[in-house]
Design a protein around this motif. Structure first.
Motif, PDB file in Angstrom:
ATOM      1  N   LYS A  87       0.864  -1.269   0.053  1.00 25.74           N
ATOM      2  CA  LYS A  87       0.107   0.057  -0.011  1.00 25.74           C
ATOM      3  C   LYS A  87       0.983   1.181   0.062  1.00 25.74           C
ATOM      4  CE  LYS A  87      -2.542  -1.602   3.515  1.00 25.74           C
ATOM      5  NZ  LYS A  87      -3.627  -1.799   4.504  1.00 25.74           N
ATOM      6  N   SER A  88       1.964   1.382   0.798  1.00 25.32           N
ATOM      7  CA  SER A  88       2.933   2.278   0.738  1.00 25.32           C
ATOM      8  C   SER A  88       3.647   2.623  -0.598  1.00 25.32           C
ATOM      9  CB  SER A  88       3.855   2.266   1.841  1.00 25.32           C
ATOM     10  OG  SER A  88       4.535   1.107   1.799  1.00 25.32           O
ATOM     11  N   SER A  89       3.801   1.517  -1.455  1.00 28.18           N
ATOM     12  CA  SER A  89       4.386   1.632  -2.721  1.00 28.18           C
ATOM     13  C   SER A  89       3.687   2.124  -3.665  1.00 28.18           C
ATOM     14  CB  SER A  89       5.046   0.068  -3.115  1.00 28.18           C
ATOM     15  OG  SER A  89       3.967  -0.688  -3.409  1.00 28.18           O
ATOM     16  N   PRO A 231      14.747  -8.079   6.439  1.00 27.16           N
ATOM     17  CA  PRO A 231      16.103  -7.913   7.197  1.00 27.16           C
ATOM     18  C   PRO A 231      17.022  -6.510   7.048  1.00 27.16           C
ATOM     19  CG  PRO A 231      16.196  -9.686   5.715  1.00 27.16           C
ATOM     20  CD  PRO A 231      14.794  -9.097   5.549  1.00 27.16           C
ATOM     21  N   ILE A 232      16.522  -5.843   6.034  1.00 29.37           N
ATOM     22  CA  ILE A 232      17.202  -4.361   5.798  1.00 29.37           C
ATOM     23  C   ILE A 232      16.569  -3.509   6.744  1.00 29.37           C
ATOM     24  CG2 ILE A 232      15.910  -3.528   3.743  1.00 29.37           C
ATOM     25  CD1 ILE A 232      18.690  -2.579   2.886  1.00 29.37           C
ATOM     26  N   THR A 233      15.216  -3.795   6.867  1.00 24.07           N
ATOM     27  CA  THR A 233      14.779  -2.592   7.869  1.00 24.07           C
ATOM     28  C   THR A 233      15.212  -3.012   9.191  1.00 24.07           C
ATOM     29  OG1 THR A 233      12.632  -4.154   7.883  1.00 24.07           O
ATOM     30  CG2 THR A 233      12.612  -2.338   6.452  1.00 24.07           C
ATOM     31  N   ALA A 234      15.349  -4.040   9.758  1.00 18.07           N
ATOM     32  CA  ALA A 234      15.976  -4.382  10.928  1.00 18.07           C
ATOM     33  C   ALA A 234      17.249  -4.032  11.187  1.00 18.07           C
ATOM     34  CB  ALA A 234      15.658  -5.962  11.254  1.00 18.07           C
ATOM     35  N   SER A 235      18.295  -4.221   9.973  1.00 17.15           N
ATOM     36  CA  SER A 235      19.443  -3.922  10.379  1.00 17.15           C
ATOM     37  C   SER A 235      19.777  -2.436  10.156  1.00 17.15           C
ATOM     38  CB  SER A 235      20.408  -4.662   9.126  1.00 17.15           C
ATOM     39  OG  SER A 235      20.010  -4.248   7.917  1.00 17.15           O
ATOM     40  N   TRP A 238      15.162   1.177   9.412  1.00 19.80           N
ATOM     41  CA  TRP A 238      13.969   1.907   8.378  1.00 19.80           C
ATOM     42  C   TRP A 238      12.871   1.299   8.773  1.00 19.80           C
ATOM     43  CZ3 TRP A 238      17.301   1.547   3.217  1.00 19.80           C
ATOM     44  CH2 TRP A 238      18.196   2.310   3.007  1.00 19.80           C
ATOM     45  N   SER A 239      11.679   2.195   8.541  1.00 19.97           N
ATOM     46  CA  SER A 239      10.380   1.624   8.612  1.00 19.97           C
ATOM     47  C   SER A 239       9.988   0.820   7.284  1.00 19.97           C
ATOM     48  CB  SER A 239       9.366   2.604   9.009  1.00 19.97           C
ATOM     49  OG  SER A 239       9.260   3.421   7.934  1.00 19.97           O
ATOM     50  N   GLU A 240       9.019   0.044   7.061  1.00 22.63           N
ATOM     51  CA  GLU A 240       8.439  -0.495   5.961  1.00 22.63           C
ATOM     52  C   GLU A 240       7.926   0.242   5.367  1.00 22.63           C
ATOM     53  OE1 GLU A 240       5.974  -3.944   6.883  1.00 22.63           O
ATOM     54  OE2 GLU A 240       7.861  -5.174   7.328  1.00 22.63           O
ATOM     55  N   PHE A 241       7.300   1.579   5.854  1.00 19.11           N
ATOM     56  CA  PHE A 241       6.625   2.415   5.236  1.00 19.11           C
ATOM     57  C   PHE A 241       7.564   3.081   4.551  1.00 19.11           C
ATOM     58  CE2 PHE A 241       3.338   2.201   8.614  1.00 19.11           C
ATOM     59  CZ  PHE A 241       2.394   2.033   7.791  1.00 19.11           C
ATOM     60  N   PHE A 242       8.960   3.530   4.851  1.00 18.21           N
ATOM     61  CA  PHE A 242       9.852   4.300   4.139  1.00 18.21           C
ATOM     62  C   PHE A 242      10.187   3.525   2.836  1.00 18.21           C
ATOM     63  CE2 PHE A 242      14.349   5.349   3.312  1.00 18.21           C
ATOM     64  CZ  PHE A 242      14.201   6.334   3.167  1.00 18.21           C
ATOM     65  N   VAL A 243      10.522   2.129   3.140  1.00 16.64           N
ATOM     66  CA  VAL A 243      10.969   1.341   2.086  1.00 16.64           C
ATOM     67  C   VAL A 243       9.963   1.166   0.990  1.00 16.64           C
ATOM     68  CG1 VAL A 243      11.506  -1.010   1.042  1.00 16.64           C
ATOM     69  CG2 VAL A 243      12.315  -0.067   3.274  1.00 16.64           C
ATOM     70  N   GLY A 244       8.686   1.192   1.187  1.00 21.42           N
ATOM     71  CA  GLY A 244       7.450   1.220   0.181  1.00 21.42           C
ATOM     72  C   GLY A 244       7.172   2.428  -0.467  1.00 21.42           C
ATOM     73  N   GLY A 347       9.369  12.839   6.554  1.00 18.77           N
ATOM     74  CA  GLY A 347       8.360  12.658   7.337  1.00 18.77           C
ATOM     75  C   GLY A 347       8.343  10.999   7.431  1.00 18.77           C
ATOM     76  N   PHE A 348       8.158  10.274   6.364  1.00 15.53           N
ATOM     77  CA  PHE A 348       8.328   8.877   6.471  1.00 15.53           C
ATOM     78  C   PHE A 348       9.395   8.286   6.951  1.00 15.53           C
ATOM     79  CE2 PHE A 348       4.726   9.382   3.509  1.00 15.53           C
ATOM     80  CZ  PHE A 348       3.699   8.510   4.012  1.00 15.53           C
ATOM     81  N   PHE A 349      10.669   8.773   6.699  1.00 17.69           N
ATOM     82  CA  PHE A 349      11.873   8.354   6.968  1.00 17.69           C
ATOM     83  C   PHE A 349      12.009   8.499   8.724  1.00 17.69           C
ATOM     84  CE2 PHE A 349      16.245   8.870   8.715  1.00 17.69           C
ATOM     85  CZ  PHE A 349      16.924   7.668   7.935  1.00 17.69           C
ATOM     86  N   ILE A 350      11.416   9.188   9.554  1.00 20.56           N
ATOM     87  CA  ILE A 350      11.399   9.156  10.942  1.00 20.56           C
ATOM     88  C   ILE A 350      10.471   8.364  11.676  1.00 20.56           C
ATOM     89  CG2 ILE A 350      12.487  11.308  10.589  1.00 20.56           C
ATOM     90  CD1 ILE A 350       9.942  12.966  11.729  1.00 20.56           C
ATOM     91  N   ILE A 351       9.368   7.935  10.663  1.00 20.93           N
ATOM     92  CA  ILE A 351       8.383   6.934  11.591  1.00 20.93           C
ATOM     93  C   ILE A 351       9.029   5.957  12.003  1.00 20.93           C
ATOM     94  CG2 ILE A 351       6.189   5.443  10.864  1.00 20.93           C
ATOM     95  CD1 ILE A 351       5.435   7.601   8.723  1.00 20.93           C
TER      96      ILE A 351
END
Length: 351
Positions: A87-89, A231-235, A238-244, A347-351
């Protein structure tokens, strides 16, 4: 766009890394580097096919395969149950095309040409359709944020499917409008594109083979990318929202974005705007509904965005409506659009 082909070296590297059991984070990075040139090859293949199929069908294929990367990535994310990423993508692709791509095109073109003009009627029709589409896309989310939770949980999935059906119908009607009843509005733009074409570089058979092969390899790379999201959001934290909403749309549409900027620098703002806003429109009216229908084979996904995504979507469409209202653009408008995008991304980066 020739430099993108050098990135194809990451395709075999990613397969070797997968065979050797590389970590999800490494696979995510390698998949990102591989998807960018593959998406460029798909765009080049559809462009070559357009020489044989004609400008109308070619334009339709360009738009469809331009968003195929995002559709394939989202398919594997759906399969893995990463609904927030999907949905975020969707939201990120729309916001990125409207603000980042249009802004970059206006800035690049405006630095070379003081004031650039484009077909105001076509731009207004597309931006008005975008406004309608975003409102329709946001209705399920507004429904969930307004009514009691017990009522919402029992009905929002059915509402999402109903909205998806309406979106698909409107998409079909919009194609009939542009290719049928009101095709004269697009005739001048198509003639200009044909006049500046230099003929096909590939045969039809070669174009189809490259398009099919790039699509198949892209499917594997998309699976590598999706498997590396968690894995990359954990390491990296980052949030999944930012990635998407930021990374996937930029990666999947990098080749298409560069084409829009190049067209603007050639003073072809009609083409640049069509790439940006037309792609956004297809994502809302076609890609999003198709993903809703695909999710029925796994676990039904609803079109419910969070409040920040809703505000960003609506604000982006209102801004592009205002920018396209005069039929002219300049570099300052480009900077303004890109600035809004950077603020939303932060904004999405700091979520």
């Amino acid at each position: 766009m020739k430099f993108l082909k050098y990135l194809l070296i990451f395709v075999p590297i990613s397969f070797i890394a997968k065979f050797m059991g590389a970590s999800g984070t490494i696979m995510f990075i390698l998949a990102c580097a591989s998807i960018i040139p593959l998406a460029g090859l798909m765009g080049e293949g559809t462009e070559e096919i357009s020489f044989y199929a004609g400008p109308k069908i070619g334009g339709f294929l360009n738009g469809t395969f331009g968003n195929a990367t995002e559709l394939i990535i989202s398919f594997f994310a759906l399969k893995k149950g990463l609904f927030d990423v999907v949905k975020s993508s969707i939201a990120g692709a729309v916001i990125g095309n409207i603000l980042l791509v249009t802004g970059a095109a206006m800035l690049a073109g405006g630095l070379k040409i003081k004031t650039q003009k484009f077909n105001r009627k076509v731009a207004e029709m597309t931006s008005n359709m975008l406004l309608f589409a975003v409102i329709g896309l946001c209705i399920p989310a507004l429904f969930t944020h307004t009514f009691p939770e017990e009522l919402v949980n029992s009905t929002y999935e059915g509402l999402s499917i109903f909205v998806a059906v309406i979106m698909i119908l409107i998409y079909g009607l919009s194609l009939f409008f542009s290719f049928g009843t009101h095709k004269h509005l697009y005739t001048a733009e198509q003639h200009n594109n044909i006049e500046e074409s230099h003929g096909p570089k590939w045969s039809l058979k070669k174009s189809i083979i490259i398009l099919v092969c790039a699509t198949v390899i892209l499917a594997f790379e998309s699976e590598f990318l999706v498997s590396g999201i968690e894995p990359i959001t954990a390491s990296l934290g980052w949030s999944e929202f930012f990635v998407g909403i930021i990374l996937i749309p930029i990666i999947g549409n990098a080749a298409e974005h560069s084409t829009a900027v190049i067209m603007a620098m050639k003073d072809k703002m009609d083409v640049a705007l069509e790439i940006a806003t037309g792609s956004s429109l297809q994502i809302i009216l076609f890609v999003a509904p198709v993903l809703i229908f695909i999710s029925l084979f796994f676990k039904p996904m609803s079109i419910v965005f969070n409040q920040f995504e809703l505000i960003a979507l609506i604000a982006s469409v209102l801004i592009i409506n205002r920018v396209c209202s005069d039929g002219e653009s300049n570099w300052l408008e480009g900077i303004q659009l890109m600035s809004v995008y950077l603020i939303i991304a932060a904004g999405f980066f700091i979520i």
